[in-house]
Design a protein around this motif. Structure first.
Motif, short mmCIF file in Angstrom:
data_model
loop_
_atom_site.label_atom_id
_atom_site.label_comp_id
_atom_site.label_asym_id
_atom_site.label_seq_id
_atom_site.Cartn_x
_atom_site.Cartn_y
_atom_site.Cartn_z
N THR A 59 1.36 -0.90 0.28
CA THR A 59 0.18 -0.16 -0.37
C THR A 59 0.96 1.36 -0.21
N PRO A 60 0.61 2.46 -0.21
CA PRO A 60 1.08 3.69 -0.44
C PRO A 60 1.86 3.79 0.96
N SER A 61 2.82 4.60 0.85
CA SER A 61 2.48 4.79 2.23
C SER A 61 4.71 5.56 2.41
N TRP A 62 5.08 6.11 3.13
CA TRP A 62 6.43 6.78 2.82
C TRP A 62 7.31 5.84 3.08
N GLN A 63 7.05 4.49 3.75
CA GLN A 63 8.09 3.31 3.36
C GLN A 63 8.01 3.19 1.91
N GLN A 64 7.00 2.64 1.01
CA GLN A 64 7.06 2.49 -0.29
C GLN A 64 7.73 3.93 -0.79
N ILE A 65 7.53 5.23 -0.33
CA ILE A 65 8.54 5.88 -1.64
C ILE A 65 9.41 5.79 -0.68
N LEU A 66 10.27 6.17 0.11
CA LEU A 66 12.01 5.10 0.67
C LEU A 66 12.35 4.45 0.23
N SER A 67 11.47 3.36 0.15
CA SER A 67 11.86 2.19 -0.73
C SER A 67 12.48 1.98 -1.91
#
Length: 272
Positions: A59-67
């Motif tokens: 799911t879209p999240s800051w973790q996804q953006i960072l990874s």
């Protein structure tokens, strides 16, 4: 080992489990032949952890953006050969393909070959994205094909190249390396990932222009003429990708230009 790695890349779009198995076997062979050494292990482990994180929580999240940002930085590092532990073997070392050509070397690049694997974890549509077909597809296809020799002839007129046919004994090795470990790797980064992400944010034409310009700037070590030439080539590859949405099509055009350059012109450039 290199045939296995090429086969893994060929299978990556349609048979990902097979591709990963072949890549793992190629990596084991790489360690056995010392093409890969222990400093690669933290890179591979870190990359695998980032991929697992994305799969665990899609799911879209800051973790996804960072990874994703970290994976793209890894891909850039692989492109620029910044990571230790890769002993890419030289296939041709400082030879002149023809009397008027500059000395030329090329390698089998294990690090660049990993770029499509890394970026596919960022963008599932890396190999096949939404197409924006032109009004007259056959005219567009013929124009792209005709643009390959035209661009090379323009380089001749500008003094960067000259006509000089070659058929070197190492041509099969060059074709294998250039298709899978150069053209596909670069197209995965600049068209499959970068142009696609820019198109989502800015639209088709800005994405085409920016990705082509960045592709040209990556070639800055070859001088301003090569930057211009690579930028124009990037526009061709970008159009092929934009119209078709298919990474392998832009890769085929990229490979065709490089091969035509080698076979019929001074390579990599004219010796003045």
């Amino acid at each position: 080992m290199w045939i296995m790695l090429a086969a893994a890349l060929a299978a990556l779009q349609s048979a990902r489990r097979l591709a990963l198995l072949l890549a793992a076997l190629a990596a084991l062979a790489g360690f056995y032949y010392q093409v890969l050494t222990w400093p690669v292990l933290p890179l591979l482990a870190g990359t695998a952890a980032l991929v697992a994180l994305r799969r665990y929580d899609p799911t879209p999240s800051w973790q996804q953006i960072l990874s994703e940002a970290l994976l793209v930085l890894i891909a850039l590092g692989l492109l620029l050969h910044l990571f230790p532990g890769f002993n890419n073997p030289v296939q041709v070392d400082g030879i002149k393909v023809g009397a008027r050509s500059l000395p030329f070397s090329f390698f089998f690049n294990f690090d660049k070959a990993l770029i499509p694997f890394v970026l596919l974890a960022c963008l599932p549509t890396l190999f096949r994205a939404r197409a924006c077909p032109p009004r007259y597809p056959w005219v567009a296809a013929l124009a792209l094909i005709a643009a390959v020799p035209l661009l090379l002839c323009c380089a001749v007129l500008l003094g960067g190249l000259a006509f000089e046919p070659h058929f070197p004994s190492w041509l099969p090795a060059f074709m294998l390396a250039n298709l899978f470990f150069v053209s596909l790797a670069e197209e995965a980064l600049f068209r499959g990932y970068l142009q696609q992400r820019l198109r989502e944010a800015l639209g088709g034409l800005p994405a085409l222009a920016i990705s082509a310009l960045l592709f040209g700037l990556v070639h800055f070590t070859g001088g301003i003429l090569l930057v211009i030439f690579a930028t124009l080539a990037g526009l061709l590859y970008g159009l092929a990708w934009h119209w078709s949405g298919r990474l392998w099509l832009s890769t085929a055009l990229h490979f065709a230009l490089n091969l035509t350059h080698l076979l019929f012109f001074t390579y990599p450039a004219l010796h003045h």
